[in-house]
Motif scaffolding. Structure first.
Motif, PDB file in Angstrom:
ATOM      1  N   ASP A   7       0.969  -0.983   0.299  1.00 32.44           N
ATOM      2  CA  ASP A   7      -0.086  -0.107  -0.117  1.00 32.44           C
ATOM      3  C   ASP A   7       0.946   1.357  -0.105  1.00 32.44           C
ATOM      4  O   ASP A   7       1.518   1.652   1.018  1.00 32.44           O
ATOM      5  CB  ASP A   7      -0.967   0.000   1.291  1.00 32.44           C
ATOM      6  N   ALA A   8       0.840   2.053  -1.277  1.00 38.87           N
ATOM      7  CA  ALA A   8       1.874   3.354  -1.275  1.00 38.87           C
ATOM      8  C   ALA A   8       1.061   4.309  -0.811  1.00 38.87           C
ATOM      9  O   ALA A   8      -0.141   4.491  -0.653  1.00 38.87           O
ATOM     10  CB  ALA A   8       2.122   3.346  -2.659  1.00 38.87           C
ATOM     11  N   PHE A   9       1.784   5.366  -0.374  1.00 40.20           N
ATOM     12  CA  PHE A   9       1.249   6.596   0.255  1.00 40.20           C
ATOM     13  C   PHE A   9       0.519   6.514   1.390  1.00 40.20           C
ATOM     14  O   PHE A   9      -0.289   7.535   1.857  1.00 40.20           O
ATOM     15  CB  PHE A   9       0.466   7.275  -0.630  1.00 40.20           C
ATOM     16  N   GLY A  16      -4.194   3.852   1.581  1.00 41.61           N
ATOM     17  CA  GLY A  16      -3.208   4.149   0.224  1.00 41.61           C
ATOM     18  C   GLY A  16      -3.690   3.810  -1.113  1.00 41.61           C
ATOM     19  O   GLY A  16      -4.761   3.398  -1.425  1.00 41.61           O
ATOM     20  N   ASN A  17      -2.644   3.345  -1.763  1.00 43.03           N
ATOM     21  CA  ASN A  17      -2.836   2.901  -3.347  1.00 43.03           C
ATOM     22  C   ASN A  17      -2.109   1.606  -3.563  1.00 43.03           C
ATOM     23  O   ASN A  17      -0.876   1.434  -3.377  1.00 43.03           O
ATOM     24  CB  ASN A  17      -2.301   3.860  -4.133  1.00 43.03           C
ATOM     25  N   CYS A  69       3.908   3.379 -14.029  1.00 43.33           N
ATOM     26  CA  CYS A  69       3.300   3.242 -12.668  1.00 43.33           C
ATOM     27  C   CYS A  69       4.089   3.846 -11.705  1.00 43.33           C
ATOM     28  O   CYS A  69       4.838   3.171 -11.150  1.00 43.33           O
ATOM     29  CB  CYS A  69       2.464   2.195 -12.420  1.00 43.33           C
ATOM     30  N   HIS A  71       3.139   4.599  -8.392  1.00 41.35           N
ATOM     31  CA  HIS A  71       2.883   3.757  -7.011  1.00 41.35           C
ATOM     32  C   HIS A  71       3.247   2.670  -7.023  1.00 41.35           C
ATOM     33  O   HIS A  71       4.043   1.790  -5.895  1.00 41.35           O
ATOM     34  CB  HIS A  71       1.531   3.801  -6.406  1.00 41.35           C
ATOM     35  N   GLY A  75       6.176   1.078  -4.647  1.00 40.54           N
ATOM     36  CA  GLY A  75       5.942  -0.418  -4.110  1.00 40.54           C
ATOM     37  C   GLY A  75       7.191  -1.384  -4.349  1.00 40.54           C
ATOM     38  O   GLY A  75       7.667  -2.167  -3.573  1.00 40.54           O
TER      39      GLY A  75
END
Length: 125
Positions: A7-9, A16-17, A69, A71, A75
């Motif tokens: 889960d990014a951000f 997240g993303n 991409c 994110h 990741g």
């Protein structure tokens, strides 16, 4: 092959993303990577293979391969830094969008995105 969901951000799980990250020893057939992305059913699944001092990185959505991409790249860096190369503070990725570099500073990761030249586009009816 190991596959992670990152889960990014965010600092919280299930926020997240999300992106799937698959670290490979060698490339799988495109059709299999596409099937894995479809099975993951996330916006992106990243596939990384070490090539010399860098990684080749490709991203697949459930609908097909894409050029960039952010994110999923961040990741992938997180997975590499925590499970593959814990002493590394910089990751270089060869991608369809050119080379992307992610720097690590402790638990933080930063990436320079590619810049594209702006060109006029005619408006159609």
């Amino acid at each position: 092959m190991k596959c992670y969901v990152v889960d990014a951000f965010t600092k919280e799980i299930f926020k997240g993303n999300p992106a799937a990250v698959c670290v490979l020893d060698t490339w799988l057939p495109d059709e299999l990577m596409q099937a894995i992305a479809m099975e993951n059913n996330l916006s992106e699944t990243a596939f990384a293979v070490k090539e010399g001092d860098a990684y080749r990185l490709r991203w697949f959505t459930p609908g097909g391969e894409i050029d960039l991409c952010g994110h999923a790249t961040l990741g992938t860096s997180f997975v590499l830094a925590n499970f593959v190369e814990p002493k590394a503070d910089r990751f270089v990725f060869h991608t369809l969008s050119g080379d992307l570099v992610v720097s690590r500073n402790g638990d933080l990761f930063s990436m320079d995105f590619p810049a594209y030249d702006m060109v006029p586009t005619p408006v159609t009816d």
